[in-house]
Design a protein around this motif. Structure first.
Motif, PDB file in Angstrom:
ATOM      1  N   ILE A   1       6.035  -0.348  -4.551  1.00  0.00           N
ATOM      2  CA  ILE A   1       4.956   0.016  -3.628  1.00  0.00           C
ATOM      3  C   ILE A   1       3.597   0.064  -4.316  1.00  0.00           C
ATOM      4  CG2 ILE A   1       4.089   1.831  -2.101  1.00  0.00           C
ATOM      5  CD1 ILE A   1       6.931   2.475  -1.371  1.00  0.00           C
ATOM      6  N   ILE A   2       3.502   0.841  -5.406  1.00  0.00           N
ATOM      7  CA  ILE A   2       2.197   1.018  -6.039  1.00  0.00           C
ATOM      8  C   ILE A   2       1.682  -0.290  -6.636  1.00  0.00           C
ATOM      9  CG2 ILE A   2       0.917   2.262  -7.816  1.00  0.00           C
ATOM     10  CD1 ILE A   2       1.840   3.902  -5.376  1.00  0.00           C
ATOM     11  N   ALA A   3       2.544  -1.057  -7.320  1.00  0.00           N
ATOM     12  CA  ALA A   3       2.096  -2.298  -7.965  1.00  0.00           C
ATOM     13  C   ALA A   3       1.493  -3.289  -6.970  1.00  0.00           C
ATOM     14  CB  ALA A   3       3.256  -2.929  -8.741  1.00  0.00           C
ATOM     15  N   PRO A   4       2.186  -3.652  -5.874  1.00  0.00           N
ATOM     16  CA  PRO A   4       1.563  -4.605  -4.940  1.00  0.00           C
ATOM     17  C   PRO A   4       0.328  -4.049  -4.246  1.00  0.00           C
ATOM     18  CG  PRO A   4       3.661  -3.793  -4.076  1.00  0.00           C
ATOM     19  CD  PRO A   4       3.575  -3.350  -5.494  1.00  0.00           C
ATOM     20  N   MET A   5       0.310  -2.728  -3.972  1.00  0.00           N
ATOM     21  CA  MET A   5      -0.857  -2.143  -3.310  1.00  0.00           C
ATOM     22  C   MET A   5      -2.094  -2.247  -4.189  1.00  0.00           C
ATOM     23  SD  MET A   5       0.536   1.264  -1.364  1.00  0.00           S
ATOM     24  CE  MET A   5      -1.132   1.846  -1.211  1.00  0.00           C
TER      25      MET A   5
ATOM     26  N   ASN B   1      -3.369  -5.849  -4.575  1.00  0.00           N
ATOM     27  CA  ASN B   1      -4.157  -6.297  -3.424  1.00  0.00           C
ATOM     28  C   ASN B   1      -5.530  -5.638  -3.407  1.00  0.00           C
ATOM     29  OD1 ASN B   1      -4.499  -7.653  -0.827  1.00  0.00           O
ATOM     30  ND2 ASN B   1      -4.379  -5.607   0.058  1.00  0.00           N
ATOM     31  N   GLU B   2      -5.585  -4.330  -3.728  1.00  0.00           N
ATOM     32  CA  GLU B   2      -6.884  -3.652  -3.790  1.00  0.00           C
ATOM     33  C   GLU B   2      -7.790  -4.333  -4.818  1.00  0.00           C
ATOM     34  OE1 GLU B   2      -8.160  -1.117  -2.127  1.00  0.00           O
ATOM     35  OE2 GLU B   2      -6.430  -0.680  -0.863  1.00  0.00           O
ATOM     36  N   ALA B   3      -7.203  -4.680  -5.963  1.00  0.00           N
ATOM     37  CA  ALA B   3      -8.004  -5.273  -7.031  1.00  0.00           C
ATOM     38  C   ALA B   3      -8.492  -6.675  -6.672  1.00  0.00           C
ATOM     39  CB  ALA B   3      -7.182  -5.312  -8.319  1.00  0.00           C
ATOM     40  N   GLN B   4      -7.616  -7.493  -6.059  1.00  0.00           N
ATOM     41  CA  GLN B   4      -8.024  -8.866  -5.758  1.00  0.00           C
ATOM     42  C   GLN B   4      -9.075  -8.914  -4.651  1.00  0.00           C
ATOM     43  OE1 GLN B   4      -4.842 -11.359  -4.449  1.00  0.00           O
ATOM     44  NE2 GLN B   4      -4.326 -10.113  -2.672  1.00  0.00           N
ATOM     45  N   ASN B   5      -9.152  -7.858  -3.852  1.00  0.00           N
ATOM     46  CA  ASN B   5     -10.178  -7.798  -2.806  1.00  0.00           C
ATOM     47  C   ASN B   5     -11.442  -7.080  -3.274  1.00  0.00           C
ATOM     48  OD1 ASN B   5      -8.709  -9.152  -0.784  1.00  0.00           O
ATOM     49  ND2 ASN B   5      -7.565  -7.300  -0.323  1.00  0.00           N
TER      50      ASN B   5
ATOM     51  N   LEU C   1       2.708  -0.951   3.325  1.00  0.00           N
ATOM     52  CA  LEU C   1       2.999  -0.162   2.131  1.00  0.00           C
ATOM     53  C   LEU C   1       2.215   1.149   2.121  1.00  0.00           C
ATOM     54  CD1 LEU C   1       3.120  -2.932  -0.632  1.00  0.00           C
ATOM     55  CD2 LEU C   1       5.030  -1.750   0.452  1.00  0.00           C
ATOM     56  N   SER C   2       0.957   1.103   2.574  1.00  0.00           N
ATOM     57  CA  SER C   2       0.164   2.332   2.648  1.00  0.00           C
ATOM     58  C   SER C   2       0.823   3.346   3.576  1.00  0.00           C
ATOM     59  CB  SER C   2      -1.255   2.026   3.143  1.00  0.00           C
ATOM     60  OG  SER C   2      -1.928   1.187   2.243  1.00  0.00           O
ATOM     61  N   GLY C   3       1.366   2.856   4.685  1.00  0.00           N
ATOM     62  CA  GLY C   3       2.065   3.752   5.600  1.00  0.00           C
ATOM     63  C   GLY C   3       3.340   4.293   4.999  1.00  0.00           C
TER      64      GLY C   3
ATOM     65  N   TRP D   1      -1.330 -10.457   3.224  1.00  0.00           N
ATOM     66  CA  TRP D   1      -1.630  -9.289   2.399  1.00  0.00           C
ATOM     67  C   TRP D   1      -2.130  -8.120   3.244  1.00  0.00           C
ATOM     68  CZ3 TRP D   1      -0.018  -7.657  -1.964  1.00  0.00           C
ATOM     69  CH2 TRP D   1       0.357  -8.543  -2.972  1.00  0.00           C
ATOM     70  N   GLU D   2      -2.849  -8.422   4.310  1.00  0.00           N
ATOM     71  CA  GLU D   2      -3.317  -7.345   5.194  1.00  0.00           C
ATOM     72  C   GLU D   2      -2.133  -6.596   5.794  1.00  0.00           C
ATOM     73  OE1 GLU D   2      -6.098  -6.720   9.199  1.00  0.00           O
ATOM     74  OE2 GLU D   2      -5.923  -8.688   8.257  1.00  0.00           O
ATOM     75  N   ILE D   3      -1.122  -7.340   6.223  1.00  0.00           N
ATOM     76  CA  ILE D   3       0.070  -6.710   6.804  1.00  0.00           C
ATOM     77  C   ILE D   3       0.859  -5.961   5.739  1.00  0.00           C
ATOM     78  CG2 ILE D   3       2.271  -7.176   7.940  1.00  0.00           C
ATOM     79  CD1 ILE D   3       0.903  -9.616   9.253  1.00  0.00           C
ATOM     80  N   VAL D   4       1.062  -6.610   4.578  1.00  0.00           N
ATOM     81  CA  VAL D   4       1.837  -5.986   3.504  1.00  0.00           C
ATOM     82  C   VAL D   4       1.164  -4.708   3.022  1.00  0.00           C
ATOM     83  CG1 VAL D   4       2.599  -6.272   1.109  1.00  0.00           C
ATOM     84  CG2 VAL D   4       2.915  -8.125   2.740  1.00  0.00           C
ATOM     85  N   SER D   5      -0.142  -4.775   2.798  1.00  0.00           N
ATOM     86  CA  SER D   5      -0.874  -3.613   2.297  1.00  0.00           C
ATOM     87  C   SER D   5      -0.855  -2.465   3.302  1.00  0.00           C
ATOM     88  CB  SER D   5      -2.320  -4.005   1.980  1.00  0.00           C
ATOM     89  OG  SER D   5      -3.052  -2.891   1.527  1.00  0.00           O
TER      90      SER D   5
END
Length: 663
Positions: A60-64, A67-71, A281-283, A274-278
């Motif tokens: 969870i934390i790694a992909p989140m 995505n935060e970093a690439q944006n 995962l946040s939820g 990524w919008e859906i995945v992020s």
């Protein structure tokens, strides 16, 4: 199978929480997620649920964070790097030492090294928690940027300090040289390794694009797998997996700069995925927090001092939050360099202090503490986990209550919604001028009016009422034709049946749909003695078939339904024109139904090439409105980007669903 069921229920909770948050907007989404997670904890299937920190960080934390970093804006990070590092490293270190020492004075039963460990857990902010606060309480762009980028880097500082403190407690010794070396290896090594891996992955993706192998399934899967691979390799090298993922994400963001308008479809698909995945995962993060609360309470049974009851530990947790918040306030006021001078520096600093929320990363670190130390049960584990949970919940509640009070009233959604309406109305107004192809123009107008319905919340009861009143108006129009001797008794009888059936199917209820399909298929099968026609009738939507069916029925008896329908249609349109007022959304829904019926029953063939031209003309009208409004200063570039993005999305949606407009 059990894991699949557990995950399915958690995802369902995320969906339900998002629905509730949309309708109860004054309560932030995380609270709905936590509450639903707590409710799930009561289910037998989740009994004795335990949060595995290593799995949580990887899955969870790694992909989140990737995505935060690439944006994130690399230019913005470079320009504000001193502020980011000041908060992510300097403030974390000072808070751990100062507040940790104060906690030891107030809670002498907890060793100093464990006080430092606890503060290392609760000091770093959580990216998902910070973003959830922004959604409910928008703050200044500079403040938001600092907080978002701080949360990308301070986890590593907190994790390293936590490891050092816990190691010192277990071993009973502390080496400053070893601590500094460990910090530099994990922190700088993680950044360097992640950057190198990011370069390799970006180079691979650019190579595939160069040779036209940039299909979404290849490119998206490579990007989705990247954070897991990088995190696992970094942890194997005893580097900070979190920082490695963040660094790789920042490098990944550079790929978009190189691509620009090339490989557009791949970029669009990747962004949507990524919008859906992020978001998912946040939820899941907050649902897991709610699921973990019973374990937090259960862990208190291991407390070494029975005098430290729940109330005292709650007060300790609130005290820790206030102490680190006060230090964060002073740090934000005097240690951060502001590019934009403000007349309200203390207010802005207070917002910065309140918005530094904690989340499940904090709780996962707390749960990573060992159950045993030197062969003995770790008696302080439950106490520390409980205090960490109190700090998390307090950090979510405080900004929700006080940030809206501190900041001037902000309404982000209404101005945007007003401009969306203006865009749609500009497109409709332009198409209403079309005289050469009115049928094709009306199809597009109806589609754009439907957008107004979806952008609002229609009153379905009012819509049903308008449909019923329109039905009565049309019945009266048919009766008047009969009274004036313009139609026969049979025509009135059959037309009344047609209207009753049309009104019956107007709300498009599922059970009505099935019933009408059966009825039409039986009628047509019996009439034409043709099984294929009966099958076609069953597979055709009743709302599209009933007009054709009744027209054929009238023609079979040597009668004409069209003049009657025209009189009824005109009467209904005149009636609905008087109802427009405050009921515009519902009235447009009813108008659309009658216009579609009128077009179908008259058998008007439309030229899809002209329909396409009308859609392009409508989109162009929307673009022109945004461009003129931007040039005259009525809107800013940020709002213009959002509105133009909406138009582009509408264009792509139309192009991918052209067949929908052929009926």
């Amino acid at each position: 199978m059990d894991m699949v069921l557990l995950l399915t229920i958690i995802l369902a909770a995320v969906v339900l929480a998002n629905i509730l948050a949309r309708h109860v907007s004054f309560i932030p989404l995380p609270f709905f997620l936590i509450i639903l997670g707590g409710m799930l904890a009561a289910l037998p299937i989740y009994r004795n649920f335990q949060l595995d920190p290593s799995t949580f960080a990887l899955a969870i934390i790694a992909p989140m964070l990737f995505n935060e970093a690439q944006n994130s804006s690399r230019f913005w990070i470079g320009r504000s790097i001193t502020n980011i590092l000041s908060l992510a490293v300097g403030l974390v270190l000072v808070t751990v030492l100062v507040v940790g020492a104060g906690l030891h004075l107030a809670m002498a039963v907890l060793p100093l090294t464990l006080c430092f460990a606890l503060l290392a857990i609760v000091t770093p902010t959580d990216a998902s928690a910070v973003n959830s606060i922004f959604e409910a309480n928008p703050i200044a762009e500079e403040q938001a940027g600092i907080l978002q980028h701080e949360s990308l880097f301070n986890d590593a500082a907190g994790i390293v300090l936590f490891d050092l403190s816990l190691t010192a407690f277990i071993s009973g010794t502390f080496s400053l040289k070893l601590a500094v070396g460990m910090f530099l290896w994990e922190f700088l090594g993680g950044l360097l390794f992640g950057s190198l891996m990011g370069v390799v992955i970006v180079s691979t993706r650019l190579f595939l694009i160069r040779y036209n192998d940039d299909t979404p399934i290849i490119m998206v899967l490579i990007q989705l797998l990247s954070p897991f691979l990088i995190y696992l390799l970094a942890e194997k090298l005893l580097l900070s997996g979190i920082l490695a993922v963040v660094a790789a994400g920042l490098v990944q963001g550079s790929e978009r700069d190189k691509l620009r308008l090339t490989s557009s479809r791949m970029q669009l698909v990747t962004s949507n995925v990524w919008e859906i995945v992020s978001g998912t995962l946040s939820g899941v993060v907050f649902v897991l927090l709610g699921l973990s609360l019973p374990e937090v309470v259960e862990a208190l049974h291991q407390a070494p001092n029975p005098n430290w009851n729940i109330l005292k530990l709650v007060l300790i947790g609130i005290g820790v939050y206030l102490a680190k918040g006060a230090l964060r306030l002073v740090w934000s006021r005097y240690m951060l360099k502001r590019r934009v001078k403000s007349k309200h520096e203390w207010r802005d600093s207070l917002v910065m202090a309140l918005s530094g929320a904690n989340g499940t990363i904090t709780l996962s670190l707390a749960f990573s503490m060992p159950n045993t130390v030197n062969g003995q049960p770790f008696a302080f584990r439950g106490m520390m986990i409980f205090v960490a949970a109190v700090v998390i919940l307090t950090s979510l509640i405080m900004p929700t209550i006080f940030v809206p009070i501190i900041l001037p009233s902000q309404d982000q959604r209404k101005p945007r919604y007003r401009w969306v309406k203006r865009m749609i109305q500009a497109a409709i107004s332009d198409l209403l001028k079309e005289k050469e192809h009115p049928a094709e123009a009306q199809i597009v107008i109806d589609s754009f009016q439907q957008q107004l319905v979806l952008d609002s919340t229609p009153n379905l009861h009012l819509r049903r009422q308008l449909m019923s009143e329109s039905h009565q108006v049309e019945l009266k129009a048919a009766q008047k034709l009969h009274d004036d001797g313009k139609i026969t008794d049979d025509e009135l009888t059959y037309y009344t049946k047609f209207l009753n059936l049309s009104n019956f199917s107007a709300d498009e209820k599922r059970w009505k749909n099935v019933l009408l399909r059966i009825r039409f298929s039986l009628h047509i099968g019996t009439m034409y003695k043709d099984l294929n026609r009966a099958q076609e009738a069953f597979l055709t939507a009743p709302v599209a078939l009933e007009e054709i069916y009744w027209r054929e029925q009238f023609e079979k008896h040597g009668e004409d339904i069209l003049p009657i329908e025209k009189a009824g249609f005109e009467a209904v349109m005149a009636f609905l024109k008087t109802q427009q007022g405050d009921n515009g959304v519902e009235t447009n829904m009813v108008k659309r139904f009658y216009r579609t019926r009128h077009r179908r029953i008259n058998g008007e063939d439309v030229d899809m090439n002209i329909v396409y031209q009308m859609f392009m003309r409508a989109f162009h009208s929307e673009y022109e409105l945004i461009q003129d409004s931007l040039q005259t200063g009525k809107i800013d570039s940020a709002l213009a980007e959002k509105l133009q993005s909406r138009i582009s999305t509408d264009e792509m949606t139309y192009l991918q669903n052209v067949e929908v407009f052929r009926d």
